[in-house]
Design a protein around this motif. Structure first.
Motif, PDB file in Angstrom:
ATOM      1  N   LYS B 227       0.758  -1.154   0.040  1.00  0.00           N
ATOM      2  CA  LYS B 227       0.201  -0.054  -0.058  1.00  0.00           C
ATOM      3  C   LYS B 227       0.882   1.262   0.019  1.00  0.00           C
ATOM      4  O   LYS B 227       1.933   1.326   0.718  1.00  0.00           O
ATOM      5  N   VAL B 228       0.481   2.043  -0.774  1.00  0.00           N
ATOM      6  CA  VAL B 228       1.042   3.553  -0.787  1.00  0.00           C
ATOM      7  C   VAL B 228       0.250   4.374   0.031  1.00  0.00           C
ATOM      8  O   VAL B 228      -0.998   4.679  -0.098  1.00  0.00           O
ATOM      9  N   LEU B 229       0.852   4.979   1.058  1.00  0.00           N
ATOM     10  CA  LEU B 229       0.193   5.895   2.002  1.00  0.00           C
ATOM     11  C   LEU B 229       0.410   7.373   1.724  1.00  0.00           C
ATOM     12  O   LEU B 229      -0.776   8.031   2.072  1.00  0.00           O
ATOM     13  N   GLY B 230       1.328   7.771   1.290  1.00  0.00           N
ATOM     14  CA  GLY B 230       1.406   9.117   0.683  1.00  0.00           C
ATOM     15  C   GLY B 230       2.719   9.333  -0.141  1.00  0.00           C
ATOM     16  O   GLY B 230       3.579   8.058   0.016  1.00  0.00           O
ATOM     17  N   ALA B 231       2.542  10.181  -1.126  1.00  0.00           N
ATOM     18  CA  ALA B 231       3.803  10.393  -2.003  1.00  0.00           C
ATOM     19  C   ALA B 231       3.927  11.776  -2.249  1.00  0.00           C
ATOM     20  O   ALA B 231       2.899  12.633  -2.182  1.00  0.00           O
ATOM     21  N   CYS B 232       5.107  12.213  -2.811  1.00  0.00           N
ATOM     22  CA  CYS B 232       5.248  13.622  -3.208  1.00  0.00           C
ATOM     23  C   CYS B 232       6.253  13.430  -4.228  1.00  0.00           C
ATOM     24  O   CYS B 232       7.223  12.918  -4.154  1.00  0.00           O
ATOM     25  N   CYS B 233       5.927  14.584  -5.280  1.00  0.00           N
ATOM     26  CA  CYS B 233       6.837  14.601  -6.414  1.00  0.00           C
ATOM     27  C   CYS B 233       7.499  16.107  -6.259  1.00  0.00           C
ATOM     28  O   CYS B 233       6.665  17.156  -6.187  1.00  0.00           O
ATOM     29  N   THR B 261       8.539  16.378   6.409  1.00  0.00           N
ATOM     30  CA  THR B 261       9.755  16.741   6.158  1.00  0.00           C
ATOM     31  C   THR B 261      10.653  15.831   5.556  1.00  0.00           C
ATOM     32  O   THR B 261      11.445  16.168   4.430  1.00  0.00           O
ATOM     33  N   GLN B 262      10.633  14.807   6.091  1.00  0.00           N
ATOM     34  CA  GLN B 262      11.483  13.692   5.463  1.00  0.00           C
ATOM     35  C   GLN B 262      11.217  13.120   4.010  1.00  0.00           C
ATOM     36  O   GLN B 262      11.588  12.971   3.246  1.00  0.00           O
ATOM     37  N   LEU B 263       9.573  13.172   3.739  1.00  0.00           N
ATOM     38  CA  LEU B 263       9.346  12.957   2.483  1.00  0.00           C
ATOM     39  C   LEU B 263       9.813  13.747   1.380  1.00  0.00           C
ATOM     40  O   LEU B 263      10.250  13.565   0.433  1.00  0.00           O
ATOM     41  N   VAL B 264       9.786  15.080   1.763  1.00  0.00           N
ATOM     42  CA  VAL B 264      10.269  16.243   0.862  1.00  0.00           C
ATOM     43  C   VAL B 264      11.643  16.298   0.650  1.00  0.00           C
ATOM     44  O   VAL B 264      12.286  16.142  -0.403  1.00  0.00           O
ATOM     45  N   GLU B 265      12.419  15.944   1.760  1.00  0.00           N
ATOM     46  CA  GLU B 265      13.930  15.639   1.825  1.00  0.00           C
ATOM     47  C   GLU B 265      14.374  14.692   0.750  1.00  0.00           C
ATOM     48  O   GLU B 265      15.131  14.715  -0.134  1.00  0.00           O
TER      49      GLU B 265
END
Lengths: 394, 287
Positions: B227-233, B261-265
């Motif tokens: 499952k993908v819980l969230g993603a950022c491009c 913040t971790q996702l963005v990094e």
């Protein structure tokens, strides 16, 4: 409709606006504080032919109505449906006899195709990329956590198909995202679906008493006004200089360094869990427990700031009308600037009071700060949700 | 009156049957999990100047994943311009950028029509936002540039039905590829940019298995995870350390700001990696 619609401001006006918004505290043209929304009037249930409707009118004269219509639709069966059922529910025969939805397992999810959202902006084509961007942004927030489509499930064979029609009825005097989002929020809160009388996987049969129809977003049984869970809200927030400004008007957006659309949801269920357990963090104590909701971040999109499309100002030093152009070209890069007069004009150093459209992007820290400011407990998002709670949606 | 003498087919459309490889195997969504490191992006192939008639062009291909029936992303981008605007259009002090993203009809499991659907137009808007920050637009007043991307092959699992709902996450991967390939094509066309912009995706994923906790990976393939819980491009300019486009989707509790913040990094890191390929490719062309 694009955020980058034509802004009829001269470079001098843009520069003035930019510097007054960069002050601490910023001075906004309409005298609002940086976190203040435009005053609005709202009502729900204005369209008797819909399942739910709402109208919001902002003080600047922009007005939107949203109608929600629901239809019963047969759920498309997938080839491996039987396999899934036999796996998850070994006692298939007994499952049939269990009344209502409780017989189905909680993992049953809906499909995002069950919700159709259209945005109509006067003067813009339906397939205008900006209008589609708005529509996708609003539906993305709604579908982000799969919980919304789960509400539309009737039984294994049927589901509700929801049509959300969002109409801006005034000309787009400002970027209409906050307006459309708030109106959609209210319309969904006011939406009721007929009460189901049939049980299990029968063909659905509904109670014809509209007064008995339950709300799509269920109310607290003890307090009829209180909504347990709320639809998402999208906030428009921008940064100018070091300032963060909420709900920018068209003119303010024209000098933005970066603009973000942040969708948040209010998660009442986890709020209770956290309050109940000892997971309460220090953060919530410092802001006073009880105030503030448990927000969740659903989506973020960068809105292309129209500031990049504004005309640049020309500094006196580079303006040949003042007789300074010769000085610059001889002192400057020489042959290159002779060939490209525009380059000479625009590549010049930033001069105080001369408007220069921003170039490049924004630092990740700035974007992070914008998101933080939206999500902070007891912040603007809370204020907006509190204000929306005050609207009578019954 | 139904025809009872013949065995008729079902009245509507049906899905062809898909047989499991091994009857004994429990049905797991991901045949094989991810075998790359969480911070490693897939290998990519980038080449500029593939379309001679356009003023700039580029082709990007992502490595196939370890699964045999998942195809890699294949993108082709052409840039037409800068050219003068038609006489009828109003004066613009900047270059007028228009980005078109189109999936080929055969690119995905579900056939796409020839007209652009809302999700494709949406991708175009995202791409425009990402590129507008990078282009030095005021060097070309009164002119326009068209950026046309065709997604020749989407990044999709061929197995029917198991990957329901993954399309939304595939769009993120497609966008990051679009940004990288468009940036290469813009450089090939000789349009001045402040920096080469590249796209990167990071996602918070849940793996199969009961005891696995969500973790952050870059360049996710949705079919490899439960499952993908969230993603950022993210579209990122490395030398200026600036983000021109940020698109986040998912469901994160606001109390856990560190996760965002971790996702963005991680997204920035992924786009740095993609940028390295981009710079190397452009270096090869000029030398």
């Amino acid at each position: 409709m694009a955020s980058s619609q034509h802004v009829l401001l001269s470079p001098a006006e843009l520069s003035y606006l930019h510097s007054s918004l960069s002050l601490t505290p910023p001075i906004r043209p309409d005298g609002r504080s940086p976190t203040q929304y435009r005053p609005l009037s709202a009502e729900t249930g204005i369209l008797p032919g819909t399942n739910g409707s709402a109208r919001i009118c902002f003080a600047d004269g922009t007005e939107a109505i949203v109608g929600v219509k629901a239809e019963v639709e047969k759920t498309k069966r997938r080839w491996d449906d039987d396999a899934i059922y036999s796996e998850n529910q070994p006692t298939e025969g007994e499952g049939q006899q269990q009344p209502g939805r409780d017989g189905d397992n909680g993992e049953e999810s809906g499909s995002s195709e069950w919700v159709e959202l259209t945005v109509e902006i006067p003067g813009y084509r339906d397939d205008d990329s900006g209008t589609i961007f708005l529509g996708q942004m609003l539906s993305e927030a709604l579908l982000a956590d799969g919980g919304f489509v789960r509400k539309l499930r009737i039984n294994r064979r049927f589901h509700w198909r929801l049509y959300l029609d969002i109409l801006l009825i005034s000309p787009p005097l400002s970027y209409p995202l906050p307006l459309l989002s708030l109106t959609t929020h209210l319309a969904l809160l006011a939406t009721r679906l007929p009460k189901l009388k049939s049980e299990g996987d029968e063909d659905p049969f509904f109670d014809d008493d509209w007064a008995a129809a339950p709300y799509l977003y269920p109310r607290d049984p003890s307090n009829k006004q209180k909504v347990v869970e709320r639809p998402p809200v999208t906030l428009l927030v921008m940064a100018v200089g070091g300032n963060i400004i909420f709900d920018p008007s068209k003119e303010e957006l024209a000098v933005a360094d970066v603009a973000l659309a942040v969708s948040i949801g209010d998660d009442a269920s986890t709020a209770q869990q956290i309050q109940g357990g000892d997971k309460m963090d220090v953060d919530s104590f410092s802001h006073g427990s009880g105030s503030g909701r448990n927000l969740k971040l659903l989506s973020i999109r960068t809105v292309d700031p129209p500031s990049r499309l504004t005309p640049p100002g020309v500094a006196n030093a580079a303006n040949s009308a003042y007789g300074h152009a010769q000085v610059v070209s001889s002192a400057g890069a020489g042959g290159n600037s002779q060939k490209m007069p525009e380059a000479r004009q625009t590549e010049s150093e930033a001069v105080e009071g001369v408007w220069k459209p921003p170039r490049g992007g924004a630092k990740a820290i700035v974007m992070g700060a914008l998101v933080q400011k939206v999500l902070i407990r007891g912040g603007v998002a809370d204020e907006v949700l509190d204000a929306l709670e005050g609207v009578d949606t019954s | 009156m139904a025809d009872r003498r013949r065995i008729n087919g079902p009245p509507g459309s049906t899905m062809p049957p898909v047989f499991e490889d091994d009857a004994g195997q429990p049905e797991v969504k991901s045949g094989k999990g991810r075998d790359r490191a969480p911070t490693a992006i897939r290998k990519m192939f980038l080449k500029t100047g593939v379309t001679p008639s356009a003023s700039g062009s580029a082709y990007l291909e992502f490595e196939k994943s370890n699964k045999s029936d998942v195809s890699g992303l294949k993108l082709s981008c052409t840039v037409h311009g800068p050219r003068s605007l038609p006489r009828s259009s109003p004066f613009s002090p900047h270059i007028v950028l228009s980005a078109h993203v189109k999936y080929a009809p055969f690119a995905t499991k579900q056939r796409r029509g020839y007209l652009r659907d809302p999700s494709e137009r949406d991708l175009g808007t995202h791409l425009e936002t990402a590129l507008r920050g990078a282009i030095i637009a005021d060097r070309w007043p009164k002119s326009g540039v068209d950026i046309i991307i065709s997604i020749i092959e989407g990044d999709q699992d061929r197995e029917a039905s198991k990957s329901q709902g993954d399309e939304t996450w595939d769009m993120m991967n497609a966008l990051s590829g679009c940004i990288t390939v468009a940036s290469a094509a813009l450089a090939d066309a000789g349009i001045d940019c402040v920096d080469t912009v590249a796209g990167g995706v990071a996602a918070l994923v849940q793996d199969a298995g009961d005891d696995s906790t969500p973790r952050i990976v870059v360049d996710p393939i949705p079919s490899e995870h439960e499952k993908v819980l969230g993603a950022c491009c993210i579209a990122y300019l490395p030398t200026r350390d600036e983000v021109t486009n940020l698109w986040f989707k998912g469901d994160l509790p606001a109390s856990d700001a560190g996760l965002y913040t971790q996702l963005v990094e991680n997204g920035i890191q992924a786009s740095r990696n993609a940028n390295r390929v981009l710079v190397e490719c452009l270096g090869e062309t000029t030398s």
